[in-house]
Design a protein around this motif. Structure first.
Motif, short mmCIF file in Angstrom:
data_model
loop_
_atom_site.label_atom_id
_atom_site.label_comp_id
_atom_site.label_asym_id
_atom_site.label_seq_id
_atom_site.Cartn_x
_atom_site.Cartn_y
_atom_site.Cartn_z
N ARG A 84 8.45 -18.62 7.69
CA ARG A 84 8.30 -17.19 7.42
C ARG A 84 9.17 -16.83 6.21
O ARG A 84 10.20 -17.46 5.95
N MET A 85 8.76 -15.78 5.53
CA MET A 85 9.57 -15.26 4.43
C MET A 85 10.97 -14.94 4.92
O MET A 85 11.15 -14.42 6.01
N ASN A 86 11.98 -15.27 4.10
CA ASN A 86 13.40 -15.02 4.39
C ASN A 86 13.98 -15.97 5.42
O ASN A 86 15.08 -15.72 5.94
N THR A 111 6.04 -16.52 -9.68
CA THR A 111 7.25 -15.76 -9.36
C THR A 111 8.46 -16.66 -9.47
O THR A 111 8.47 -17.77 -8.93
N ALA A 161 18.08 -18.33 -4.54
CA ALA A 161 18.87 -18.00 -3.36
C ALA A 161 20.27 -18.58 -3.58
O ALA A 161 20.40 -19.71 -4.05
N PRO A 177 6.91 -16.66 0.31
CA PRO A 177 5.92 -16.31 1.33
C PRO A 177 5.19 -17.53 1.86
O PRO A 177 5.10 -18.56 1.19
N ASP A 180 17.80 -16.31 3.70
CA ASP A 180 16.89 -15.36 3.04
C ASP A 180 16.19 -15.97 1.83
O ASP A 180 16.23 -15.43 0.72
N ARG A 207 13.26 -16.28 -0.20
CA ARG A 207 12.11 -15.38 -0.30
C ARG A 207 10.89 -16.08 -0.89
O ARG A 207 10.51 -15.86 -2.03
N CYS A 220 12.47 -17.06 -8.69
CA CYS A 220 13.42 -16.49 -7.76
C CYS A 220 14.55 -17.48 -7.50
O CYS A 220 14.52 -18.62 -7.98
N THR A 272 16.92 -7.92 -6.93
CA THR A 272 15.61 -8.52 -6.72
C THR A 272 15.59 -9.92 -7.30
O THR A 272 16.50 -10.32 -8.03
N CYS A 273 14.53 -10.68 -6.99
CA CYS A 273 14.39 -12.03 -7.54
C CYS A 273 14.42 -11.99 -9.06
O CYS A 273 15.08 -12.80 -9.71
#
Length: 303
Positions: free
Chosen positions: A191-193, A58, A62, A107, A103, A105, A60, A261-262
């Motif tokens: 944690r996510m975000n 993935t 930020a 996981p 945020d 993202r 992504c 979205t990412c």
């Protein structure tokens, strides 16, 4: 007088015909049977061991969106509103730049493949700069207002020796920082975000690089790629087709960056970088020129 003997008439001898002897019929001799050669017993071929499949990666990013999340800590105090970030020397003294992303993202349990920080150049500079990058050593980094960059505990540092000439409005990236980002993701309370922060400081010298801040219109971007172990690999992607001729892009759609979205964020960044003939992110891939044009048409006017 004595009788005169008469000659005897010879009795003909009847010749006997020879009796033919019966000929013996030869008994056919059976050819010798060949002795079979023993054949080796074939060993069963074990089924091939399936190769492990790579989980899907993935991509992504930020972006700094809050004005107090990219700051400069100078000898006399902290500046929250500067339109650019001096990395990391200004007015005859070294300084510390703090950058925070909310945020993020990623996981829990993810494996970071690569990570870099992207800057947009605000001033053209050349010469070698010796910098250091370190992450705030917590799973959810607080805002800078509560704790200034120089008063935090940081993890391992990543050296950044920048020799590339920065030209104004160009985009430039740090070395890979995935190992230190991985240490943050591996914390038990990640944690996510959650939010992550970095400190960029001067190691030596008086040279610098200057990048825009979020107040200047282009906050620093944390780009990263990861995969989650145990997830199934995606189906093979069909070969890209050439862009059809005469295609008209649909009307531009305005979107807020925070709603993307990412995949949309990476598509936008790659499209802009490619169409402006800038070097794309090392592990970002373009599907085809048509998709790039479509992404550019959809997103350029929205930011």
């Amino acid at each position: 007088p004595a009788p005169t003997p008469q000659p005897r008439t010879p009795v003909p001898t009847v010749a006997q015909s020879p009796v033919p002897m019966p000929k013996s019929t030869p008994v056919p001799t059976a050819p010798p049977s060949p002795i079979p050669t023993p054949q080796p017993t074939p060993k069963p071929t074990p089924p091939p061991t399936p190769l492990p499949t790579q989980p899907p990666v993935t991509y992504c990013s930020a972006t700094v969106t809050r004005c107090k999340d990219d700051v400069e800590q100078k000898p006399h105090g902290v500046c929250f509103t500067s339109k650019d970030l001096e990395l990391a020397y200004e007015n005859g003294a070294p300084q510390v730049v703090g950058i925070r992303w909310e945020d993020v993202r990623i996981p829990r349990g993810a494996v970071i493949v690569a990570a870099k920080i992207k800057f947009k150049c605000a001033e053209s500079w050349l010469g070698t700069v010796y910098l250091s990058i370190a992450f705030d050593d917590v799973a959810n980094s607080p805002q800078w207002e509560t704790n200034y960059p120089n008063s935090r505990q940081y993890g391992p540092e990543v050296p950044w020796t920048e020799t590339t000439v920065w030209n104004k409005y160009g985009y430039y990236r740090t070395p890979d920082i995935s190992p230190v980002l991985q240490q943050i993701i591996d914390k038990p309370d990640w944690r996510m975000n959650n939010a992550v922060s970095v400190r960029i400081s001067q190691v030596q010298g008086t040279n610098r690089r200057v990048a825009y801040s979020v107040e200047g219109g282009a906050g620093p971007v944390l780009e990263f790629a990861y995969y989650v172990p145990g997830t199934n690999a995606p189906a093979p992607t069909p070969a890209p087709t050439a862009a059809p001729t005469g295609v008209t892009c649909p009307p531009r759609v305005r979107k807020a960056y925070s709603t993307l979205t990412c995949q949309e964020r990476m598509q936008y960044a790659t499209a802009v970088a490619t169409l402006k003939e800038l070097k794309p992110w090392d592990y970002n891939r373009i599907v085809d020129t048509h998709s790039v044009a479509m992404a550019y048409a959809h997103t350029t006017s929205a930011f």
